[in-house]
Enzyme design. Sequence first.
Site, PDB file in Angstrom:
ATOM      1  N   HIS A  53       0.854  -1.178   0.000  1.00 25.63           N
ATOM      2  CA  HIS A  53       0.000   0.000   0.000  1.00 25.63           C
ATOM      3  C   HIS A  53       0.902   1.244   0.000  1.00 25.63           C
ATOM      4  O   HIS A  53       2.116   1.129   0.195  1.00 25.63           O
ATOM      5  CB  HIS A  53      -0.939   0.008   1.223  1.00 25.63           C
ATOM      6  CG  HIS A  53      -0.251   0.088   2.537  1.00 25.63           C
ATOM      7  ND1 HIS A  53      -0.078  -1.002   3.367  1.00 25.63           N
ATOM      8  CD2 HIS A  53       0.344   1.128   3.174  1.00 25.63           C
ATOM      9  CE1 HIS A  53       0.576  -0.624   4.445  1.00 25.63           C
ATOM     10  NE2 HIS A  53       0.850   0.658   4.356  1.00 25.63           N
TER      11      HIS A  53
HETATM   12  P1  TYD Z   1      -1.400  -2.777   7.569  1.00 24.62           P
HETATM   13  O1  TYD Z   1      -1.075  -1.329   7.572  1.00 24.62           O
HETATM   14  O2  TYD Z   1      -2.103  -3.332   6.373  1.00 24.62           O
HETATM   15  O3  TYD Z   1      -0.091  -3.638   7.868  1.00 24.62           O
HETATM   16  P2  TYD Z   1       1.197  -3.917   6.935  1.00 24.62           P
HETATM   17  O4  TYD Z   1       1.342  -2.749   6.037  1.00 24.62           O
HETATM   18  O5  TYD Z   1       2.332  -4.095   7.887  1.00 24.62           O
HETATM   19  O6  TYD Z   1       0.976  -5.187   6.206  1.00 24.62           O
HETATM   20  O7  TYD Z   1      -2.250  -3.058   8.890  1.00 24.62           O
HETATM   21  C1  TYD Z   1      -2.637  -4.371   9.258  1.00 24.62           C
HETATM   22  C2  TYD Z   1      -3.871  -4.232  10.123  1.00 24.62           C
HETATM   23  O8  TYD Z   1      -3.581  -3.509  11.313  1.00 24.62           O
HETATM   24  C3  TYD Z   1      -5.008  -3.513   9.429  1.00 24.62           C
HETATM   25  O9  TYD Z   1      -6.228  -4.139   9.823  1.00 24.62           O
HETATM   26  C4  TYD Z   1      -4.959  -2.124  10.014  1.00 24.62           C
HETATM   27  C5  TYD Z   1      -4.416  -2.357  11.406  1.00 24.62           C
HETATM   28  N1  TYD Z   1      -3.606  -1.245  11.925  1.00 24.62           N
HETATM   29  C6  TYD Z   1      -4.057  -0.532  13.021  1.00 24.62           C
HETATM   30  O10 TYD Z   1      -5.141  -0.776  13.567  1.00 24.62           O
HETATM   31  N2  TYD Z   1      -3.263   0.470  13.517  1.00 24.62           N
HETATM   32  C7  TYD Z   1      -2.071   0.774  12.958  1.00 24.62           C
HETATM   33  O11 TYD Z   1      -1.373   1.711  13.438  1.00 24.62           O
HETATM   34  C8  TYD Z   1      -1.628   0.035  11.806  1.00 24.62           C
HETATM   35  C9  TYD Z   1      -0.308   0.331  11.147  1.00 24.62           C
HETATM   36  C10 TYD Z   1      -2.429  -0.969  11.326  1.00 24.62           C
END
Ligand code: TYD
Length: 136
Positions: A53
């Site tokens: 993303h």
């Molecule tokens: P995501 O940003 O997609 O993780 P990565 O980029 O490491 O793969 O986030 C994973 C999940 O965690 C998603 O459901 C959103 C949640 N999340 C939060 O609730 N708070 C946060 O600060 C972050 C970064 C993610």
Amino acid sequence: MTNWDVPELIDVPAIRDDLGALGVVEGSSPFPFPIKRVYFLYDVPAGAVRGSHAHKDLNQLIIAVSGTLKVQLDDGVTKTEYALESPAMGLVVPPGYWRTLSDFSAGSTAIVFASEEYTPSDYIRDYDEFLAWTKR
Ligand code: TYD
């Protein structure tokens, strides 16, 4: 001098003595934004690819505090891969880069310092949408 408009691997200040090393992120050093959130990635299974993303406004500093991982950053034209292999280095990730985190070593932990609180509307999770956004 670090230019926070572009990705860069930077040194993370550390105090090292006979008893080991103590890395410090505080105030504006080395992250020149108010730290509004800290999160960390751990227990990542072998072969997992995280991220995939981009963010519209978020600035981040990623540090592999334990183990190693790779981060690929894509500005919509050029993809660059960075190896995070030491808690003494951090990757500057400005807004507007599609990021992919991979090759987490067993037991690794990445800590992320973020300039904003968690804001779902700041995410671009569709790659075509990201490409259109970069050309806006
Ligand atoms: P995501 O940003 O997609 O993780 P990565 O980029 O490491 O793969 O986030 C994973 C999940 O965690 C998603 O459901 C959103 C949640 N999340 C939060 O609730 N708070 C946060 O600060 C972050 C970064 C993610």
